[in-house]
Design an enzyme around this catalytic site. Structure first.
Site, PDB file in Angstrom:
ATOM      1  CG  HIS A 133      -1.889   1.003   1.414  1.00 45.74           C
ATOM      2  ND1 HIS A 133      -1.625   2.265   1.866  1.00 45.74           N
ATOM      3  CD2 HIS A 133      -3.214   0.961   1.179  1.00 45.74           C
ATOM      4  CE1 HIS A 133      -2.751   2.967   1.893  1.00 45.74           C
ATOM      5  NE2 HIS A 133      -3.734   2.197   1.483  1.00 45.74           N
ATOM      6  CD  GLN A 213      -7.158  -4.421   4.061  1.00 45.13           C
ATOM      7  OE1 GLN A 213      -8.092  -5.137   4.381  1.00 45.13           O
ATOM      8  NE2 GLN A 213      -7.325  -3.155   3.725  1.00 45.13           N
ATOM      9  CE  LYS A 236      -7.632  -0.015   5.965  1.00 44.27           C
ATOM     10  NZ  LYS A 236      -8.163   0.475   4.712  1.00 44.27           N
ATOM     11  CB  CYS A 374      -3.924   3.388  -1.487  1.00 51.97           C
ATOM     12  SG  CYS A 374      -5.001   4.791  -1.302  1.00 51.97           S
TER      13      CYS A 374
HETATM   14  N1  PMP Z   1      -1.967  -0.799   4.477  1.00 49.50           N
HETATM   15  C1  PMP Z   1      -2.952  -1.498   3.900  1.00 49.50           C
HETATM   16  C2  PMP Z   1      -2.670  -2.873   3.385  1.00 49.50           C
HETATM   17  C3  PMP Z   1      -4.216  -0.928   3.779  1.00 49.50           C
HETATM   18  O1  PMP Z   1      -5.193  -1.610   3.191  1.00 49.50           O
HETATM   19  C4  PMP Z   1      -4.433   0.381   4.258  1.00 49.50           C
HETATM   20  C5  PMP Z   1      -5.777   1.051   4.112  1.00 49.50           C
HETATM   21  N2  PMP Z   1      -6.361   0.907   2.860  1.00 49.50           N
HETATM   22  C6  PMP Z   1      -3.375   1.034   4.874  1.00 49.50           C
HETATM   23  C7  PMP Z   1      -2.159   0.423   4.968  1.00 49.50           C
HETATM   24  C8  PMP Z   1      -3.520   2.411   5.431  1.00 49.50           C
HETATM   25  O2  PMP Z   1      -4.382   2.386   6.523  1.00 49.50           O
HETATM   26  P1  PMP Z   1      -4.894   3.748   7.183  1.00 49.50           P
HETATM   27  O3  PMP Z   1      -5.451   4.574   6.064  1.00 49.50           O
HETATM   28  O4  PMP Z   1      -5.961   3.285   8.140  1.00 49.50           O
HETATM   29  O5  PMP Z   1      -3.740   4.374   7.848  1.00 49.50           O
END
Ligand code: PMP
Length: 416
Positions: A133, A213, A236, A374
């Site tokens: 991500h 995740q 999440k 993302c």
């Molecule tokens: N890592 C992964 C694998 C994610 O899916 C996400 C959120 N889509 C994030 C990091 C970032 O999480 P957050 O926006 O809650 O900081």
């Protein structure tokens, strides 16, 4: 295995009871019942979490740690209990190794700034994978720009599985940190984090795991994994937004400098010098998201009561069914076909743009995600502008997948 036998793998959860815990599932979207298949972006919240947050604001709202009055003591106790619940949930050796943050993104940035930055020299390497991500890419890129360190990327195969041989080759003494996603939000791949930590451990390379995740889908034991840092987000895992946590080994947290300066993280301040608190307070400058932290503790209680093994088994059944059912749709192609996968189904539908797919299934009440999730390098790897993504949570049913499949069939029909 046939469809009906896949549907029969549903022994573990009282799904009707679980669904009744989520008020939002009563909503109608464009006159159809909501089918929520976007848990990977943000899970829905059960009443237990919502009511815990409301109870805090209604009955004992106060700032924590500093107050001698009853409300402040109650709020402090609930905040710290939540830290303990989270620590037990991930089998951390101590709750003092759990730092509250805004979420996974902030947890990773904290490690980048406080742990890694002071150690980096030009030519040092930071290793990440192709399926990260952006939150596990950009903080390291920024550090590399500042320090002259180099970001190296472990390749993956067409299924979306890490090339472990390449990882072993790239793991050298030059590597100062390996950052790896536990479960990919774009592909669903479950990475072999335990094996990776064993390999890295041989060279003394610290491993940071992005667990955003993984936490909602499987049990996580940071001691068994053998990592150095584990990062996750409340929203999440059925908790509030704006809250998350960083777990770090105590020896690292002890030697790290504070991330931000301010109240709460200090022991003694004069204009000449400040003495810092120990972790985790050292990393929690200012008034934290108290309601969020307490709500995250309630989400942990909720998941514990259900049992993460049950969650994983139930979702594995749904994923197997979904994989088979969706494959029957004309023009459907799954993106991410790793052998070990969690409940994420990224796909393309013929040459229809993912945004059109998402907008059209919404008309049938079906909420899915579309875009690059993302994780732009992932869609670039497959030469795609975007994918559609249906992601599963504990409230999803086989019928949700049937409704998605029917809606997708209608979409392909429109473009035929
Ligand atoms: N890592 C992964 C694998 C994610 O899916 C996400 C959120 N889509 C994030 C990091 C970032 O999480 P957050 O926006 O809650 O900081």
């Amino acid at each position: 295995m046939g469809e009906s036998s896949l549907k029969a793998i549903n022994p573990v959860l009282d799904i009707e009871k679980i669904r009744s815990d989520f008020p939002v599932l009563n909503r109608k979207i464009h006159d159809s019942p909501l089918v929520y298949l976007d848990t990977a972006a943000s899970a829905q919240r059960p009443l237990k979490v919502i009511e815990t947050v409301v109870d805090f604001y209604r009955n004992y709202n106060a700032n924590i740690h500093r107050g001698v009055h009853t409300l402040s003591q109650e709020a402090t106790a609930a905040y710290e209990q939540s830290r303990e619940k989270i620590a037990r949930f991930i089998n951390a050796p101590s709750s003092q190794e759990v730092v509250f943050t805004r979420g996974t993104t902030e947890s990773i940035n904290l490690v980048a700034h406080s742990f890694l930055r002071p150690k980096l020299q030009p030519g040092d390497e930071i290793l990440i994978s192709w399926m990260e991500h952006h939150s596990n890419i950009v903080p390291w890129q920024l550090l590399c720009e500042e320090t002259g360190a180099v970001l190296k990327v472990i390749p993956m195969n067409q299924h979306g599985e890490l090339e472990m041989a390449a990882l072993e080759e790239m793991l050298t003494e030059r590597v100062k940190l390996l950052g790896i996603v536990h479960v990919s939000n774009a592909l669903g791949t479950i990475n072999p984090v335990e094996d990776i930590c064993t390999l890295a451990g041989r060279l003394g390379v610290p491993v940071l795991v992005d667990g955003a995740q993984a936490m909602p889908h499987q049990s996580v034991d940071v001691q068994t994994l053998g990592c150095d840092f584990y990062c996750f987000s409340g929203h999440k895992m059925y908790g509030p937004t704006g809250i998350g946590a960083l777990w770090g080994r105590s020896r690292h947290l002890h030697s790290m400098k504070p991330y931000q300066g301010g109240g709460e993280m200090i022991r003694h301040v004069t204009f000449e010098k400040s003495e810092f608190n120990e972790a985790p307070a050292k990393f929690e400058a200012g008034t934290p998201n108290i309601a969020g932290a307490i709500g995250m503790g309630a989400a942990v209680d909720y998941l514990r009561d259900i049992g993460m093994e049950n969650v994983a088994a139930y979702e594995a059944g749904l994923l197997a069914y979904g994989t088979e059912r969706l494959a029957k749709i004309d023009g459907f192609r799954m993106v991410g076909t790793a052998t070990k996968k969690a409940g994420v189904m990224s796909f393309v539908l013929a040459d229809i743009h993912a945004n059109d797919v998402g907008t059209l299934v919404d008309l049938h009440g079906v909420a899915i995600r579309t875009g690059h999730h993302c994780a732009m390098p992932v869609v670039q790897f497959y030469g795609l502008p975007a994918t559609a993504r249906a992601s599963l949570g504990i409230y999803n049913t086989f019928s949700d997948i049937d409704i998605l499949a029917d809606a997708l069939e209608k979409v392909t029909g429109m473009f035929a």
